[in-house]
Design an enzyme around this catalytic site. Structure first.
Site, PDB file in Angstrom:
ATOM      1  N   GLY A   1      49.106  44.686  12.801  1.00 46.62           N
ATOM      2  CA  GLY A   1      49.013  45.805  11.858  1.00 46.62           C
ATOM      3  C   GLY A   1      47.595  46.051  11.385  1.00 46.62           C
ATOM      4  O   GLY A   1      47.375  46.548  10.277  1.00 46.62           O
TER       5      GLY A   1
ATOM      6  N   ARG B   1      51.920  22.548  37.642  1.00 48.46           N
ATOM      7  CA  ARG B   1      53.217  21.879  37.838  1.00 48.46           C
ATOM      8  C   ARG B   1      54.085  22.648  38.837  1.00 48.46           C
ATOM      9  O   ARG B   1      54.676  22.062  39.763  1.00 48.46           O
ATOM     10  CB  ARG B   1      53.924  21.777  36.480  1.00 48.46           C
ATOM     11  CG  ARG B   1      55.351  21.290  36.519  1.00 48.46           C
ATOM     12  CD  ARG B   1      55.876  21.239  35.078  1.00 48.46           C
ATOM     13  NE  ARG B   1      57.272  20.858  34.999  1.00 48.46           N
ATOM     14  CZ  ARG B   1      58.285  21.722  35.019  1.00 48.46           C
ATOM     15  NH1 ARG B   1      58.051  23.014  35.152  1.00 48.46           N
ATOM     16  NH2 ARG B   1      59.526  21.271  34.925  1.00 48.46           N
TER      17      ARG B   1
ATOM     18  N   ASP C   1      41.919  36.585  29.105  1.00 48.73           N
ATOM     19  CA  ASP C   1      41.312  37.907  28.890  1.00 48.73           C
ATOM     20  C   ASP C   1      42.163  39.091  29.358  1.00 48.73           C
ATOM     21  O   ASP C   1      41.933  40.217  28.945  1.00 48.73           O
ATOM     22  CB  ASP C   1      39.951  37.987  29.597  1.00 48.73           C
ATOM     23  CG  ASP C   1      38.966  36.969  29.060  1.00 48.73           C
ATOM     24  OD1 ASP C   1      39.104  36.577  27.900  1.00 48.73           O
ATOM     25  OD2 ASP C   1      38.058  36.558  29.816  1.00 48.73           O
TER      26      ASP C   1
ATOM     27  N   MET D   1      38.097  37.352  21.909  1.00 49.09           N
ATOM     28  CA  MET D   1      37.540  37.270  23.266  1.00 49.09           C
ATOM     29  C   MET D   1      38.042  38.452  24.102  1.00 49.09           C
ATOM     30  O   MET D   1      38.728  39.340  23.593  1.00 49.09           O
ATOM     31  CB  MET D   1      37.919  35.944  23.899  1.00 49.09           C
ATOM     32  CG  MET D   1      37.139  34.777  23.309  1.00 49.09           C
ATOM     33  SD  MET D   1      37.526  33.230  24.150  1.00 49.09           S
ATOM     34  CE  MET D   1      36.231  32.173  23.521  1.00 49.09           C
TER      35      MET D   1
ATOM     36  N   LEU E   1      39.074  28.850  19.588  1.00 44.25           N
ATOM     37  CA  LEU E   1      40.450  28.480  19.206  1.00 44.25           C
ATOM     38  C   LEU E   1      41.468  29.365  19.921  1.00 44.25           C
ATOM     39  O   LEU E   1      42.629  28.989  20.090  1.00 44.25           O
ATOM     40  CB  LEU E   1      40.639  28.477  17.683  1.00 44.25           C
ATOM     41  CG  LEU E   1      40.709  29.763  16.868  1.00 44.25           C
ATOM     42  CD1 LEU E   1      42.114  30.336  16.883  1.00 44.25           C
ATOM     43  CD2 LEU E   1      40.289  29.471  15.435  1.00 44.25           C
ATOM     44  N   GLN E   2      40.993  30.538  20.404  1.00 48.99           N
ATOM     45  CA  GLN E   2      41.902  31.423  21.164  1.00 48.99           C
ATOM     46  C   GLN E   2      42.297  30.826  22.513  1.00 48.99           C
ATOM     47  O   GLN E   2      43.237  31.280  23.143  1.00 48.99           O
ATOM     48  CB  GLN E   2      41.228  32.774  21.429  1.00 48.99           C
ATOM     49  CG  GLN E   2      40.936  33.563  20.187  1.00 48.99           C
ATOM     50  CD  GLN E   2      39.911  34.663  20.444  1.00 48.99           C
ATOM     51  OE1 GLN E   2      40.246  35.770  20.818  1.00 48.99           O
ATOM     52  NE2 GLN E   2      38.639  34.346  20.251  1.00 48.99           N
TER      53      GLN E   2
HETATM   54  P1  ATP Z   1      37.104  33.503  32.832  1.00 51.10           P
HETATM   55  O1  ATP Z   1      37.624  34.895  33.086  1.00 51.10           O
HETATM   56  O2  ATP Z   1      38.025  32.723  31.995  1.00 51.10           O
HETATM   57  O3  ATP Z   1      35.666  33.480  32.372  1.00 51.10           O
HETATM   58  P2  ATP Z   1      36.271  33.146  35.561  1.00 51.10           P
HETATM   59  O4  ATP Z   1      37.043  32.652  36.715  1.00 51.10           O
HETATM   60  O5  ATP Z   1      35.906  34.612  35.563  1.00 51.10           O
HETATM   61  O6  ATP Z   1      37.074  32.750  34.252  1.00 51.10           O
HETATM   62  P3  ATP Z   1      33.511  32.410  36.091  1.00 51.10           P
HETATM   63  O7  ATP Z   1      32.610  31.489  35.343  1.00 51.10           O
HETATM   64  O8  ATP Z   1      33.075  33.822  36.217  1.00 51.10           O
HETATM   65  O9  ATP Z   1      34.936  32.273  35.396  1.00 51.10           O
HETATM   66  O10 ATP Z   1      33.714  31.842  37.578  1.00 51.10           O
HETATM   67  C1  ATP Z   1      34.141  30.510  37.781  1.00 51.10           C
HETATM   68  C2  ATP Z   1      33.467  29.924  38.989  1.00 51.10           C
HETATM   69  O11 ATP Z   1      33.803  30.697  40.148  1.00 51.10           O
HETATM   70  C3  ATP Z   1      31.958  29.920  38.969  1.00 51.10           C
HETATM   71  O12 ATP Z   1      31.423  28.866  38.226  1.00 51.10           O
HETATM   72  C4  ATP Z   1      31.628  29.781  40.453  1.00 51.10           C
HETATM   73  O13 ATP Z   1      31.798  28.445  40.865  1.00 51.10           O
HETATM   74  C5  ATP Z   1      32.721  30.634  41.092  1.00 51.10           C
HETATM   75  N1  ATP Z   1      32.192  31.980  41.343  1.00 51.10           N
HETATM   76  C6  ATP Z   1      32.078  33.002  40.485  1.00 51.10           C
HETATM   77  N2  ATP Z   1      31.501  34.076  41.070  1.00 51.10           N
HETATM   78  C7  ATP Z   1      31.227  33.704  42.347  1.00 51.10           C
HETATM   79  C8  ATP Z   1      30.613  34.341  43.484  1.00 51.10           C
HETATM   80  N3  ATP Z   1      30.168  35.596  43.428  1.00 51.10           N
HETATM   81  N4  ATP Z   1      30.518  33.638  44.623  1.00 51.10           N
HETATM   82  C9  ATP Z   1      30.983  32.369  44.703  1.00 51.10           C
HETATM   83  N5  ATP Z   1      31.539  31.712  43.681  1.00 51.10           N
HETATM   84  C10 ATP Z   1      31.673  32.359  42.514  1.00 51.10           C
END
Ligand code: ATP
Length: 326
Positions: free
Chosen positions: A189, A24, A131, A173, A257-258
């Site tokens: 706590g 948004r 995270d 997580m 759920l987190q």
């Molecule tokens: P979370 O921290 O919540 O897991 P995230 O952004 O770390 O989220 P990932 O699954 O690691 O989640 O990455 C999301 C997407 O980003 C992947 O599905 C892919 O499309 C892209 N991605 C991740 N790493 C690479 C990379 N090394 N090169 C290109 N694209 C990438």
């Protein structure tokens, strides 16, 4: 550098409460500043498979209070290949998109860095993950809401732990980061937090037992950060069974759920400020940075720093959890 006219926005990786508030803020700040906005569905998948739509200020009505992401999110294997990114680039240009705002975690911002370097595209990232595992920012969008969800759950588990005089391992997580476990333990706590950052330094389970945590208490709750290499809370319960059979341990895995629920005020405010800052950054010629927050101030963090696993827990808080649970 050509002037930016149209900004594409996407959410990628794990969803996080506050992503909608960020969408948004990005959309409305962009439109206020005379940019056009396109919403890209399902993260990088929508770029590769051309799921792109025009956004107006009404596209983001009534979403600030909603968890999840109206743009949907996905993990897209194709984008991790040069061919996939070429298709993504072609689709992006065909849609007239000159710059991107990417909201996501470590992997999403790594993908953004690679894409920006390959095709010389201005991209600004927002830290969207529960995270809190990104470098250069004190908090990520969604972290505060997840923390509050954990505290609410642990308060409820405390009732049964106390009634049955039991040891509970509650797994949270964190994607190998201990913030949710450590700050969840402080806020609820709990008797201890077992986190990946401490794993190579001490045997945290033995430390807990050696502290004699049951001597003066009839129940104990230990928050455990997910950790595939140790088996997380289940792994610890197995160890208790074998090494300390005098204790009766139970496991609760809070799981997805987190990720859900209406974002807290803190996450809505952070997402709104960061979303607006992303547009200011693009307008000012910034590129390939994530918006972070340090000591209450918004800062630009290069993607390389945001994703280099530089985020560290506050080690003093590990001792504080122990002191406050005597
Ligand atoms: P979370 O921290 O919540 O897991 P995230 O952004 O770390 O989220 P990932 O699954 O690691 O989640 O990455 C999301 C997407 O980003 C992947 O599905 C892919 O499309 C892209 N991605 C991740 N790493 C690479 C990379 N090394 N090169 C290109 N694209 C990438």
């Amino acid at each position: 550098m050509a002037a930016i006219k149209t900004i594409g926005i996407l959410t990628s990786g794990g969803d996080a409460p506050g992503m909608n508030a960020a969408i948004r803020a990005v959309t409305r700040t962009a439109i206020y500043n005379k940019f056009s906005v396109k919403g890209i569905k399902r993260g990088y998948y929508g770029l590769v498979y051309n799921e792109i739509e025009d956004f107006t200020s009404r596209s983001v009505s009534n979403i600030i209070q909603q968890g999840g992401t109206i743009l949907k999110t996905a993990r897209c294997k194709e984008f991790a290949t040069p061919e996939g990114r070429k298709t993504a680039y072609d689709n992006m240009r065909a849609a007239g998109i000159d710059a991107l705002v990417v909201i996501g975690g470590d992997g999403s911002l790594t993908g953004a860095r690679i894409f920006a370097e390959e095709y010389d595209i201005p991209i600004v990232g927002l830290p969207g993950t529960i995270d809190n595992d990104l470098g250069g920012t004190d908090s990520t969008i969604g972290y505060d809401t997840a923390l509050n969800t954990i505290v609410d759950a642990v308060d409820k588990i405390r009732d049964t732990a106390t009634s049955h005089e039991r040891l509970f391992f509650v797994e949270v997580m964190g994607h190998m980061a201990g913030d949710l476990a450590l700050n969840g333990a402080l806020a609820s706590g709990a008797e201890a937090a077992i986190i990946p950052e401490m794993e190579t330094q001490i045997d945290q389970l033995a430390d807990l037992v050696n502290r004699g945590f049951r001597k003066s208490k009839n129940s104990a709750i230990v928050l455990v950060a997910e950790n595939p290499s140790t088996g997380g809370a289940m792994g610890l319960a197995e160890r208790i069974k074998k090494e300390f059979p005098q204790y009766d341990a139970r496991v609760t895995i809070l799981g997805h759920l987190q990720r859900g629920g209406s974002p807290t005020a803190a996450d809505r405010i952070l997402a709104s400020r960061m979303g607006a800052a992303a547009i200011t950054a693009l307008g000012d010629g910034q590129r390939n940075v994530m918006i972070g927050v340090k000591n209450g101030e918004l800062v630009y963090v290069p993607f390389s720093k945001a994703t280099c696993h530089a985020h560290r827990v506050d080690y003093a808080d590990i001792d504080l959890v122990k002191i406050l649970s005597i």
